[in-house]
Design a protein around this motif. Structure first.
Motif, PDB file in Angstrom:
ATOM      1  N   ASN A 114      40.297  41.472  36.788  1.00 44.33           N
ATOM      2  CA  ASN A 114      40.327  43.094  36.466  1.00 44.33           C
ATOM      3  C   ASN A 114      42.048  43.457  36.411  1.00 44.33           C
ATOM      4  OD1 ASN A 114      37.847  42.709  36.058  1.00 44.33           O
ATOM      5  ND2 ASN A 114      37.175  43.281  38.345  1.00 44.33           N
ATOM      6  N   GLN A 115      42.698  42.993  37.452  1.00 44.09           N
ATOM      7  CA  GLN A 115      44.113  43.576  37.313  1.00 44.09           C
ATOM      8  C   GLN A 115      44.620  43.197  36.286  1.00 44.09           C
ATOM      9  OE1 GLN A 115      46.331  42.687  40.964  1.00 44.09           O
ATOM     10  NE2 GLN A 115      44.648  43.959  42.199  1.00 44.09           N
TER      11      GLN A 115
ATOM     12  N   ALA B  65      38.735  40.373  41.164  1.00 44.56           N
ATOM     13  CA  ALA B  65      39.498  41.382  41.235  1.00 44.56           C
ATOM     14  C   ALA B  65      40.864  41.007  40.150  1.00 44.56           C
ATOM     15  CB  ALA B  65      39.676  41.583  42.629  1.00 44.56           C
TER      16      ALA B  65
ATOM     17  N   ASN C 215      47.346  54.316  34.628  1.00 45.89           N
ATOM     18  CA  ASN C 215      46.195  53.319  35.139  1.00 45.89           C
ATOM     19  C   ASN C 215      45.080  54.167  35.926  1.00 45.89           C
ATOM     20  OD1 ASN C 215      48.328  54.302  37.184  1.00 45.89           O
ATOM     21  ND2 ASN C 215      47.237  53.106  38.737  1.00 45.89           N
TER      22      ASN C 215
ATOM     23  N   LEU D 199      43.827  45.281  33.250  1.00 40.52           N
ATOM     24  CA  LEU D 199      44.471  46.552  33.071  1.00 40.52           C
ATOM     25  C   LEU D 199      45.888  46.324  32.850  1.00 40.52           C
ATOM     26  CD1 LEU D 199      43.138  48.183  36.518  1.00 40.52           C
ATOM     27  CD2 LEU D 199      42.276  48.735  34.214  1.00 40.52           C
TER      28      LEU D 199
ATOM     29  N   PHE E 265      38.787  46.417  41.882  1.00 36.35           N
ATOM     30  CA  PHE E 265      40.358  46.312  41.424  1.00 36.35           C
ATOM     31  C   PHE E 265      41.193  45.727  42.320  1.00 36.35           C
ATOM     32  CE2 PHE E 265      38.249  50.470  39.660  1.00 36.35           C
ATOM     33  CZ  PHE E 265      38.536  50.186  38.397  1.00 36.35           C
ATOM     34  N   ASN E 266      40.759  45.730  43.575  1.00 36.33           N
ATOM     35  CA  ASN E 266      41.825  44.911  44.555  1.00 36.33           C
ATOM     36  C   ASN E 266      40.931  44.134  45.453  1.00 36.33           C
ATOM     37  OD1 ASN E 266      44.566  46.217  45.015  1.00 36.33           O
ATOM     38  ND2 ASN E 266      43.246  47.735  44.223  1.00 36.33           N
TER      39      ASN E 266
ATOM     40  N   TYR F 202      36.028  50.075  34.226  1.00 32.45           N
ATOM     41  CA  TYR F 202      34.909  50.021  35.434  1.00 32.45           C
ATOM     42  C   TYR F 202      33.529  50.236  34.627  1.00 32.45           C
ATOM     43  CZ  TYR F 202      32.062  50.396  39.502  1.00 32.45           C
ATOM     44  OH  TYR F 202      30.777  50.321  40.553  1.00 32.45           O
TER      45      TYR F 202
ATOM     46  N   THR G   7      45.784  50.644  42.244  1.00 30.06           N
ATOM     47  CA  THR G   7      44.860  51.259  41.693  1.00 30.06           C
ATOM     48  C   THR G   7      43.592  51.077  42.497  1.00 30.06           C
ATOM     49  OG1 THR G   7      45.868  51.051  39.269  1.00 30.06           O
ATOM     50  CG2 THR G   7      43.263  51.467  39.728  1.00 30.06           C
TER      51      THR G   7
ATOM     52  N   ALA H 182      41.047  53.277  34.453  1.00 32.79           N
ATOM     53  CA  ALA H 182      40.431  52.396  35.364  1.00 32.79           C
ATOM     54  C   ALA H 182      38.826  52.830  35.346  1.00 32.79           C
ATOM     55  CB  ALA H 182      40.767  52.799  36.908  1.00 32.79           C
TER      56      ALA H 182
END
Length: 409
Positions: free
Chosen positions: A249-250, A246, A274, A253, A239-240, A282, A232, A278
């Motif tokens: 946050n993953q 991060a 997803n 989700l 997100f990453n 966010y 994502t 997102a």
């Protein structure tokens, strides 16, 4: 060549009757499409909530509106960017939102009208606007605290019930069995009824009601969710990345998508959900209000459910060929494009024979999240949520006019 000569002789020719019919709404040309979203902020993970308080008394709708509270302070992390650029260039719009949201009973029609002009990035306006337009928050201000506490507590219960390891479930069941047996012994029965003896709760069980069997059947879905979440928006540190924020946050989700899949066995998880979830997470995670920021996972889950409720049949494979399935939806989109621009429709479907599924399937199911940059998608969603017919109907219009705008390509 003759056309080129005439064009150079008359640089500003009057619009043709056909071009006048293809009027593009003003909100599609608004400068908000290029305004960046607020910079990402990361706080602690959601805290456990206490049981919801009793609902307050309904206020009278003819009561005078309370004084408009000042906008909350900017709590950005100082990471740079043009936060609030759109709102600073249109201060009157921010003032209108502040007044609309400050009423005891929010006028949703007025809020939709404002949202179609673009929601300001500053002052945490967008999280509240989206929650109202998606039906997560009631229009009555006095009920907000009660509804938020109730929904957030409900989500915590979902996590305790649906995300628990099967070994923990087995342990709890064994404890309940021992407790019942001790109760029977204290009453002098001395034996555990045969129907209460657990036979099928072990990792090799094939029983339909076995939590272990269900766990292994759902493992494929969970693995798919894990792979998609890691993909994502790889360009966004929110997100990453290897940071704790991060990774947190993953995990949020994953939790939301897994719970949705288990609560909706007819749909479960479909690849691409997803991408729809997102933007919601966010926006809510970057709410300047600390309590709302900490409850972003809970709020995003229920808003995700509300958003998908309008077109969830598009994700159900069994309904693909029905009048409510994705193929019927794409057919309606094709007819809409034909009505607005028959020449473009004919070029796509008659001359080049491009199947609408090749370009429309992703537009419809993912609400244009893959066709625009993330920051632009957020501003487009403002207008989609503001449409009185719902985001799905508004998206049809947006896609149709997109075809007109990019006809020259």
């Amino acid at each position: 060549m003759a056309d080129d000569a005439s064009a150079s002789a008359n640089p500003n020719p009057p619009p043709s009757p056909r071009s006048r019919q293809k009027h593009v709404p003003d909100w599609l040309n608004s400068p908000i499409w290029s305004a960046p979203p607020p910079p990402a902020r990361h706080l602690s993970p959601p805290r456990a909530t206490s049981p919801p308080p009793p609902p307050p008394q309904q206020p009278r709708h003819d009561d005078p509106a309370p004084s408009t509270p000042p906008p909350p302070p900017d709590r950005s992390d100082g990471s740079g960017g043009d936060d609030g650029a759109a709102s600073s260039s249109r201060p009157h719009l921010l003032a209108e939102f502040t007044i609309a949201l400050g009423r005891k009973v929010v006028d949703l029609a007025e809020l939709r009208r404002l949202a179609c002009q673009g929601v300001p990035d500053a002052a945490g306006v967008r999280p509240v606007v989206w929650k109202l337009l998606l039906g997560y928050l009631p229009s009555d201000h006095a009920l907000w605290a009660y509804e938020l506490e109730k929904k957030r507590s409900q989500y915590s219960a979902f996590k305790d019930e649906l995300l628990v390891n099967p070994s923990e479930v087995t342990r709890r069941m064994e404890e309940m069995t021992i407790s019942k047996r001790n109760g029977h012994n204290s009453e002098g029965t001395g034996m555990l009824p045969r129907a209460e003896i657990i036979h099928d709760e072990h990792p090799l069980s094939l029983g339909k009601t076995s939590v272990w069997n269900q766990y292994f059947q759902e493992s494929e879905t969970v693995e798919q969710i894990d792979r998609d979440v890691k993909r994502t928006h790889p360009e966004m540190q929110f997100f990453n990345g290897d940071s704790s924020d991060a990774l947190s946050n993953q995990e949020s989700l994953k939790h939301m998508l897994t719970i949705f899949a288990k609560l909706n066995p007819g749909i479960r998880y479909v690849q691409g959900m997803n991408e729809v979830l997102a933007p919601l997470y966010y926006v809510f995670k970057n709410d300047p209000e600390q309590n709302n920021d900490a409850s972003a996972e809970q709020d995003a889950f229920f808003c995700f459910v509300e958003l998908l409720s309008g077109f969830r049949d598009n994700f159900c494979k069994q309904l693909d060929n029905s009048i409510v399935g994705i193929r019927s939806t794409i057919s309606r989109l094709s007819q809409l494009l034909k009505r607005h621009d028959e020449e473009l429709w004919r070029h796509l479907e008659v001359v080049t024979k491009v199947n609408p599924q090749f370009y429309a399937f992703r537009w419809i199911t993912l609400l244009l999240t893959q066709e625009f940059k993330f920051r632009d998608c957020i501003h487009i969603w403002d207008a989609l949520f503001g449409d009185p017919e719902g985001p799905q109907f508004a998206m049809f219009k947006c896609v149709a006019f997109k075809g007109v705008a990019f006809k020259g390509l």
